[in-house]
Design a protein around this motif. Structure first.
Motif, PDB file in Angstrom:
ATOM      1  N   VAL A 267       0.845  -1.191   0.000  1.00  0.00           N
ATOM      2  CA  VAL A 267       0.000   0.000   0.000  1.00  0.00           C
ATOM      3  C   VAL A 267       0.884   1.246   0.000  1.00  0.00           C
ATOM      4  O   VAL A 267       1.806   1.365   0.815  1.00  0.00           O
ATOM      5  CB  VAL A 267      -0.927   0.022   1.229  1.00  0.00           C
ATOM      6  CG1 VAL A 267      -1.750   1.315   1.251  1.00  0.00           C
ATOM      7  CG2 VAL A 267      -1.851  -1.192   1.223  1.00  0.00           C
ATOM      8  N   ILE A 268       0.604   2.163  -0.928  1.00  0.00           N
ATOM      9  CA  ILE A 268       1.303   3.447  -0.988  1.00  0.00           C
ATOM     10  C   ILE A 268       0.319   4.531  -0.568  1.00  0.00           C
ATOM     11  O   ILE A 268      -0.740   4.693  -1.171  1.00  0.00           O
ATOM     12  CB  ILE A 268       1.842   3.730  -2.400  1.00  0.00           C
ATOM     13  CG1 ILE A 268       2.772   2.599  -2.846  1.00  0.00           C
ATOM     14  CG2 ILE A 268       2.583   5.062  -2.434  1.00  0.00           C
ATOM     15  CD1 ILE A 268       3.256   2.738  -4.275  1.00  0.00           C
ATOM     16  N   ASN A 269       0.678   5.272   0.495  1.00  0.00           N
ATOM     17  CA  ASN A 269      -0.207   6.271   1.087  1.00  0.00           C
ATOM     18  C   ASN A 269       0.376   7.663   0.848  1.00  0.00           C
ATOM     19  O   ASN A 269       1.489   7.965   1.283  1.00  0.00           O
ATOM     20  CB  ASN A 269      -0.349   5.997   2.590  1.00  0.00           C
ATOM     21  CG  ASN A 269      -1.401   6.863   3.239  1.00  0.00           C
ATOM     22  OD1 ASN A 269      -1.575   8.022   2.890  1.00  0.00           O
ATOM     23  ND2 ASN A 269      -2.109   6.301   4.215  1.00  0.00           N
ATOM     24  N   TYR A 270      -0.401   8.506   0.149  1.00  0.00           N
ATOM     25  CA  TYR A 270       0.048   9.856  -0.188  1.00  0.00           C
ATOM     26  C   TYR A 270      -0.621  10.928   0.668  1.00  0.00           C
ATOM     27  O   TYR A 270      -0.529  12.112   0.355  1.00  0.00           O
ATOM     28  CB  TYR A 270      -0.284  10.160  -1.654  1.00  0.00           C
ATOM     29  CG  TYR A 270       0.355   9.245  -2.664  1.00  0.00           C
ATOM     30  CD1 TYR A 270       1.644   9.468  -3.125  1.00  0.00           C
ATOM     31  CD2 TYR A 270      -0.350   8.157  -3.183  1.00  0.00           C
ATOM     32  CE1 TYR A 270       2.224   8.643  -4.070  1.00  0.00           C
ATOM     33  CE2 TYR A 270       0.223   7.323  -4.131  1.00  0.00           C
ATOM     34  CZ  TYR A 270       1.508   7.569  -4.569  1.00  0.00           C
ATOM     35  OH  TYR A 270       2.075   6.745  -5.502  1.00  0.00           O
ATOM     36  N   THR A 271      -1.310  10.544   1.739  1.00  0.00           N
ATOM     37  CA  THR A 271      -2.194  11.487   2.421  1.00  0.00           C
ATOM     38  C   THR A 271      -1.470  12.539   3.250  1.00  0.00           C
ATOM     39  O   THR A 271      -2.126  13.431   3.797  1.00  0.00           O
ATOM     40  CB  THR A 271      -3.193  10.737   3.326  1.00  0.00           C
ATOM     41  OG1 THR A 271      -2.472   9.881   4.226  1.00  0.00           O
ATOM     42  CG2 THR A 271      -4.147   9.898   2.498  1.00  0.00           C
ATOM     43  N   ALA A 272      -0.146  12.498   3.367  1.00  0.00           N
ATOM     44  CA  ALA A 272       0.563  13.569   4.081  1.00  0.00           C
ATOM     45  C   ALA A 272       0.319  14.912   3.409  1.00  0.00           C
ATOM     46  O   ALA A 272       0.228  15.954   4.068  1.00  0.00           O
ATOM     47  CB  ALA A 272       2.058  13.274   4.146  1.00  0.00           C
ATOM     48  N   GLY A 273       0.223  14.905   2.073  1.00  0.00           N
ATOM     49  CA  GLY A 273      -0.164  16.108   1.339  1.00  0.00           C
ATOM     50  C   GLY A 273       0.891  17.189   1.262  1.00  0.00           C
ATOM     51  O   GLY A 273       0.608  18.306   0.822  1.00  0.00           O
ATOM     52  N   ASP A 274       2.140  16.881   1.664  1.00  0.00           N
ATOM     53  CA  ASP A 274       3.168  17.921   1.685  1.00  0.00           C
ATOM     54  C   ASP A 274       4.125  17.840   0.504  1.00  0.00           C
ATOM     55  O   ASP A 274       5.117  18.555   0.448  1.00  0.00           O
ATOM     56  CB  ASP A 274       3.962  17.849   2.992  1.00  0.00           C
ATOM     57  CG  ASP A 274       4.626  16.487   3.202  1.00  0.00           C
ATOM     58  OD1 ASP A 274       4.536  15.632   2.288  1.00  0.00           O
ATOM     59  OD2 ASP A 274       5.223  16.276   4.273  1.00  0.00           O
ATOM     60  N   CYS A 275       3.855  16.957  -0.439  1.00  0.00           N
ATOM     61  CA  CYS A 275       4.665  16.796  -1.645  1.00  0.00           C
ATOM     62  C   CYS A 275       6.095  16.362  -1.325  1.00  0.00           C
ATOM     63  O   CYS A 275       7.019  16.630  -2.088  1.00  0.00           O
ATOM     64  CB  CYS A 275       4.675  18.083  -2.471  1.00  0.00           C
ATOM     65  SG  CYS A 275       5.186  17.827  -4.189  1.00  0.00           S
ATOM     66  N   LYS A 276       6.289  15.714  -0.198  1.00  0.00           N
ATOM     67  CA  LYS A 276       7.620  15.186   0.106  1.00  0.00           C
ATOM     68  C   LYS A 276       7.574  13.911   0.942  1.00  0.00           C
ATOM     69  O   LYS A 276       8.591  13.232   1.083  1.00  0.00           O
ATOM     70  CB  LYS A 276       8.469  16.231   0.824  1.00  0.00           C
ATOM     71  CG  LYS A 276       7.957  16.648   2.196  1.00  0.00           C
ATOM     72  CD  LYS A 276       8.887  17.677   2.829  1.00  0.00           C
ATOM     73  CE  LYS A 276       8.398  18.074   4.223  1.00  0.00           C
ATOM     74  NZ  LYS A 276       9.296  19.076   4.851  1.00  0.00           N
ATOM     75  N   THR A 277       6.397  13.561   1.472  1.00  0.00           N
ATOM     76  CA  THR A 277       6.311  12.411   2.362  1.00  0.00           C
ATOM     77  C   THR A 277       5.251  11.429   1.882  1.00  0.00           C
ATOM     78  O   THR A 277       4.133  11.828   1.552  1.00  0.00           O
ATOM     79  CB  THR A 277       5.951  12.852   3.794  1.00  0.00           C
ATOM     80  OG1 THR A 277       6.865  13.857   4.223  1.00  0.00           O
ATOM     81  CG2 THR A 277       6.012  11.673   4.750  1.00  0.00           C
ATOM     82  N   ILE A 278       5.613  10.149   1.829  1.00  0.00           N
ATOM     83  CA  ILE A 278       4.656   9.076   1.592  1.00  0.00           C
ATOM     84  C   ILE A 278       4.927   7.981   2.608  1.00  0.00           C
ATOM     85  O   ILE A 278       5.985   7.959   3.251  1.00  0.00           O
ATOM     86  CB  ILE A 278       4.756   8.490   0.167  1.00  0.00           C
ATOM     87  CG1 ILE A 278       6.125   7.835  -0.052  1.00  0.00           C
ATOM     88  CG2 ILE A 278       4.476   9.546  -0.881  1.00  0.00           C
ATOM     89  CD1 ILE A 278       6.237   7.092  -1.369  1.00  0.00           C
ATOM     90  N   SER A 279       3.979   7.088   2.766  1.00  0.00           N
ATOM     91  CA  SER A 279       4.228   5.910   3.589  1.00  0.00           C
ATOM     92  C   SER A 279       3.957   4.671   2.751  1.00  0.00           C
ATOM     93  O   SER A 279       3.081   4.673   1.882  1.00  0.00           O
ATOM     94  CB  SER A 279       3.355   5.909   4.849  1.00  0.00           C
ATOM     95  OG  SER A 279       1.989   5.772   4.521  1.00  0.00           O
ATOM     96  N   VAL A 280       4.737   3.627   3.006  1.00  0.00           N
ATOM     97  CA  VAL A 280       4.612   2.370   2.276  1.00  0.00           C
ATOM     98  C   VAL A 280       4.387   1.258   3.287  1.00  0.00           C
ATOM     99  O   VAL A 280       5.168   1.103   4.231  1.00  0.00           O
ATOM    100  CB  VAL A 280       5.875   2.080   1.443  1.00  0.00           C
ATOM    101  CG1 VAL A 280       5.727   0.752   0.711  1.00  0.00           C
ATOM    102  CG2 VAL A 280       6.134   3.207   0.463  1.00  0.00           C
ATOM    103  N   THR A 281       3.311   0.502   3.096  1.00  0.00           N
ATOM    104  CA  THR A 281       2.980  -0.600   3.991  1.00  0.00           C
ATOM    105  C   THR A 281       3.058  -1.908   3.223  1.00  0.00           C
ATOM    106  O   THR A 281       2.443  -2.052   2.162  1.00  0.00           O
ATOM    107  CB  THR A 281       1.564  -0.435   4.574  1.00  0.00           C
ATOM    108  OG1 THR A 281       1.485   0.813   5.264  1.00  0.00           O
ATOM    109  CG2 THR A 281       1.234  -1.562   5.536  1.00  0.00           C
ATOM    110  N   VAL A 282       3.845  -2.852   3.743  1.00  0.00           N
ATOM    111  CA  VAL A 282       3.986  -4.167   3.123  1.00  0.00           C
ATOM    112  C   VAL A 282       3.512  -5.211   4.124  1.00  0.00           C
ATOM    113  O   VAL A 282       4.123  -5.389   5.179  1.00  0.00           O
ATOM    114  CB  VAL A 282       5.445  -4.450   2.718  1.00  0.00           C
ATOM    115  CG1 VAL A 282       5.544  -5.808   2.020  1.00  0.00           C
ATOM    116  CG2 VAL A 282       5.971  -3.349   1.814  1.00  0.00           C
ATOM    117  N   ASN A 283       2.396  -5.852   3.796  1.00  0.00           N
ATOM    118  CA  ASN A 283       1.818  -6.871   4.676  1.00  0.00           C
ATOM    119  C   ASN A 283       1.758  -6.404   6.130  1.00  0.00           C
ATOM    120  O   ASN A 283       2.162  -7.101   7.056  1.00  0.00           O
ATOM    121  CB  ASN A 283       2.599  -8.180   4.562  1.00  0.00           C
ATOM    122  CG  ASN A 283       2.251  -8.931   3.287  1.00  0.00           C
ATOM    123  OD1 ASN A 283       1.279  -8.611   2.610  1.00  0.00           O
ATOM    124  ND2 ASN A 283       3.050  -9.928   2.954  1.00  0.00           N
TER     125      ASN A 283
END
Length: 292
Positions: A267-283
Motif C-alpha cells: 500500500v502506498i499512502n500519499y495522504t501527508a499532502g506535503d509533496c515530500k512524504t509518503i508511507s509504504v505498507t507491506v503486509n
C-alpha cells in the motif's frame, strides 16, 4: 482546453518515484523484494505509456478546424503542434464519417509514426500507427474516443489493446470527467517477454483559477489488473481517491493498493499532502519515506 501531458506526467512519475524510494529500503525491510519493486515499476511504466496514448488522442481530436470536422466523406492531413508528432515522415490523417458535422464531429484520425522512429523532446521514440475513432468533440457530454494500435512501439515496447475514453455523466466544462477502459492490453518487451493489462479508470480534471491550481482526481472506484513479465499476477485498487496537481511530481492525497500473486499486499499512502512524504505498507508493516 488542452491537457498537454498533465495526466501522463503526474500519474506515472509519482508512482515511479515511490518505487525508487521503496527499493532503497530493501536492505532494512526484506519483506519488499527486488521482484516486487520490478513488478510495480513495470505496472507504472506500461500504465504511463497507455496514458500517453490517451493524451495524444486528446491532442489529436482537438486539432482539426471546423471545416475539417465537416464536409462529408473525405480524408485530409493535418499538422499537430506537439513535439511527439514533430518528425519528418509522421503523417496525421483525418477521415470523416458521412454524418460528421461541425456540432457533432465523427470520424477517425490515424497517426503514422513510420518505421524508423520519431523521437520527442524527452527522447521517447515511437513507431507504427495509432488510430483514434472519435464521436463528438473531446469535452462534449457523451463524447468518446476508441483507440487501437497497429504495430505501435514506444521505446522498443510494443503496445496492443483497445482503449476507450468516454465523457461521462456528471462531466462539466469546469470539471470534465472521463471513464477510460483498457481491454486486451498487452506490452511486448524487446526480450520477447509479455505483460498483460486491463483497467477501468474514472478521472476528473478540476480546473483552478490558474493552470498552477489545476487538479486531476482519479476516483477510488478505478481498478487495474494483469500479469507481469515474470508471470506473476497483480491487482491495483484505490482505498481513497488519488489527487494530483501541477506542482508536485506525485499524488498529494490518496491511497493506492497492490495485491501481488493474490496475497502480498503493498500500500502506498500519499495522504501527508506535503509533496515530500509518503508511507509504504507491506503486509502490515509501515515505513514513512521522504523525498529530498
Amino acid at each position: 482546453m488542452k491537457m498537454k501531458n498533465l495526466f501522463t506526467r503526474i500519474s506515472s512519475s509519482g508512482l515511479i518515484a515511490a518505487i525508487v524510494l521503496m527499493t532503497s529500503c530493501q536492505d532494512e525491510d526484506k519483506r519488499l523484494t527486488v521482484q516486487d519493486t520490478q513488478d510495480i515499476s513495470e505496472e507504472a511504466l506500461t500504465d504511463s505509456y497507455y496514458q500517453d496514448i490517451d493524451d495524444m488522442g486528446s491532442v489529436a481530436i482537438g486539432t482539426p478546424s471546423d471545416s475539417e470536422f465537416s464536409g462529408g466523406r473525405k480524408a485530409s492531413t493535418i499538422t499537430i503542434n506537439d513535439d511527439r508528432f514533430d518528425c519528418n515522415g509522421v503523417v496525421v490523417t483525418v477521415e470523416l464519417d458521412g454524418a460528421s458535422t461541425v456540432d457533432i464531429p465523427k470520424g477517425k484520425i490515424t497517426v503514422d509514426f513510420g518505421t524508423l522512429g520519431c523521437a520527442d523532446a524527452k527522447g521517447n521514440v515511437r513507431k507504427g500507427k495509432l488510430i483514434f475513432s472519435y464521436y463528438k468533440r473531446r469535452f462534449q457530454p457523451g463524447s468518446s474516443i476508441v483507440t487501437t494500435t497497429e504495430n505501435y512501439y514506444i521505446n522498443g515496447i510494443k503496445l496492443e489493446g483497445v482503449r476507450t475514453s468516454t465523457n461521462i455523466t456528471g462531466s462539466t466544462e469546469e470539471a470534465p470527467k472521463f471513464q477510460v477502459s483498457l481491454t486486451g492490453g498487452k506490452a511486448t518487451f524487446a526480450d520477447a517477454t509479455v505483460a498483460t493489462r486491463q483497467s477501468d479508470i474514472t478521472w476528473s480534471w478540476i480546473k483552478g483559477t490558474t493552470r498552477a491550481l489545476d487538479q486531476l482526481v482519479i476516483d477510488k472506484v478505478s481498478t487495474a489488473s494483469g500479469t507481469t513479465r515474470g508471470g506473476r499476477t497483480y491487482a491495483v485498487s484505490l482505498q481513497e481517491d488519488l489527487v494530483y496537481n501541477r506542482t508536485c511530481f506525485f499524488a498529494v492525497s490518496g491511497i493506492k493498493k497492490y495485491i501481488i500473486d493474490g496475497s502480498k499486499e503493498i500500500v502506498i499512502n500519499y495522504t501527508a499532502g506535503d509533496c515530500k512524504t509518503i508511507s509504504v505498507t507491506v503486509n502490515g508493516i509501515t515505513r514513512s519515506l521522504t523525498v529530498n
